[in-house]
Scaffold this motif. Structure first.
Motif, mmCIF file in Angstrom:
data_model
loop_
_atom_site.group_PDB
_atom_site.id
_atom_site.type_symbol
_atom_site.label_atom_id
_atom_site.label_comp_id
_atom_site.label_asym_id
_atom_site.label_seq_id
_atom_site.Cartn_x
_atom_site.Cartn_y
_atom_site.Cartn_z
ATOM 1 N N UNK A 65 -8.773 -4.394 -1.012
ATOM 2 C CA UNK A 65 -8.775 -4.012 -2.424
ATOM 3 C C UNK A 65 -9.064 -2.525 -2.561
ATOM 4 N N UNK A 66 -10.065 -2.043 -1.831
ATOM 5 C CA UNK A 66 -10.416 -0.620 -1.880
ATOM 6 C C UNK A 66 -9.247 0.230 -1.387
ATOM 7 N N UNK A 67 -8.568 -0.233 -0.332
ATOM 8 C CA UNK A 67 -7.410 0.495 0.178
ATOM 9 C C UNK A 67 -6.329 0.597 -0.892
ATOM 10 N N UNK A 68 -6.136 -0.489 -1.651
ATOM 11 C CA UNK A 68 -5.161 -0.462 -2.737
ATOM 12 C C UNK A 68 -5.529 0.544 -3.808
ATOM 13 N N UNK A 69 -6.805 0.575 -4.185
ATOM 14 C CA UNK A 69 -7.255 1.556 -5.165
ATOM 15 C C UNK A 69 -7.097 2.979 -4.629
ATOM 16 N N UNK A 70 -7.380 3.157 -3.345
ATOM 17 C CA UNK A 70 -7.211 4.480 -2.735
ATOM 18 C C UNK A 70 -5.768 4.964 -2.834
ATOM 19 N N UNK A 91 0.827 -1.207 0.000
ATOM 20 C CA UNK A 91 0.000 0.000 0.000
ATOM 21 C C UNK A 91 0.865 1.263 0.000
ATOM 22 N N UNK A 92 1.905 1.264 0.830
ATOM 23 C CA UNK A 92 2.765 2.441 0.909
ATOM 24 C C UNK A 92 3.644 2.584 -0.327
ATOM 25 N N UNK A 93 4.048 1.454 -0.909
ATOM 26 C CA UNK A 93 4.811 1.513 -2.165
ATOM 27 C C UNK A 93 3.960 2.148 -3.251
#
Length: 229
Positions: free
Chosen positions: A87-92, A61-63
């Motif tokens: 998944x939503x966090x990744x899109x965010x 996520x941070x990358x």
């Protein structure tokens, strides 16, 4: 030859991804940690990042967030997590798509090809479509792939930009989530429609004065979305 950065700490998975990609004409580098990935991406011209979310040290996520600070190349998340929130966090954080482990290697290659091809078409077709779109306080410079609101530039991921441009070029028409997913991601039945919802929300946060009362992208309940001219 297109070059891919594989960010994966499990050597067997990373090598499998590299082997299949190389068989299909892609050159690949492997980074086993977030720190290594961020160092590599600053030194090479990658066309796509294949990013595992669960990594030692800096997680995926941070990358993803860090890459979006200086690049809009496609980011394809690879995850063993099936929870919608991840998944939503990744899109965010700016990811364009995701694929779940265990995955079919040929499907992975198909996703990589599709994202690179669509990214290339987006870059190369801008001038042929329009040089600039102006809708009230919103300006989309298609030749430069930049978006401005009240003359302030708004940073967009590749998919956010492509989705906004498609809607703005087709004003006052209602599009279903299914239509938008197929049109922008081009991977029919290979993804989640929540992808569209998240990207619309992120676009609204960047271009709308009040995202809860959008001036540009309207929600047509039970149907989809419409760009108001």
């Amino acid at each position: 030859m297109s070059k891919i950065l594989i960010v994966e700490d499990e050597a067997s998975i990373a090598e499998l991804e590299r082997d299949y990609l190389e068989v299909h004409g892609f050159e690949s580098d492997i980074a086993a940690s977030g720190e290594e990935a961020l160092e590599l991406i600053k030194t090479a011209d990658y066309r796509l990042v294949l990013l595992d979310l669960m990594l030692p040290g800096i997680d995926g996520f941070e990358i993803c967030r860090a890459i979006r600070g200086f690049s809009d190349i496609p980011i394809l998340m690879v995850t063993a997590r099936k929870e919608d929130i991840d998944v939503i966090k990744g899109f965010d954080r700016g990811a364009d798509d995701y694929i779940e482990k265990p995955f079919n290697p040929m499907q992975l290659v198909a996703r990589v090809k599709a994202h690179i091809q669509r990214y290339d078409r987006l870059i190369n077709s801008g001038k042929a479509v329009h040089e600039e779109l102006r809708i009230r306080n919103l300006v989309i410079q298609t030749d430069a792939r930049k978006v401005y609101v009240h003359s302030q530039e708004k940073t967009m991921t590749a998919k956010e930009y492509e989705l906004l441009l498609f809607l703005a070029e087709n004003p006052n028409r209602v599009f279903t989530k299914e239509h938008l997913f197929e049109r922008i991601w081009g991977l029919e039945s290979m993804g989640e429609l929540s992808t569209v919802t998240v990207h619309i929300r992120k676009i609204r946060e960047k271009i709308e004065e009040n995202p809860s009362k959008p001036e540009y992208i309207e929600t047509i309940w039970g149907v989809g979305y419409r760009f108001r001219e």
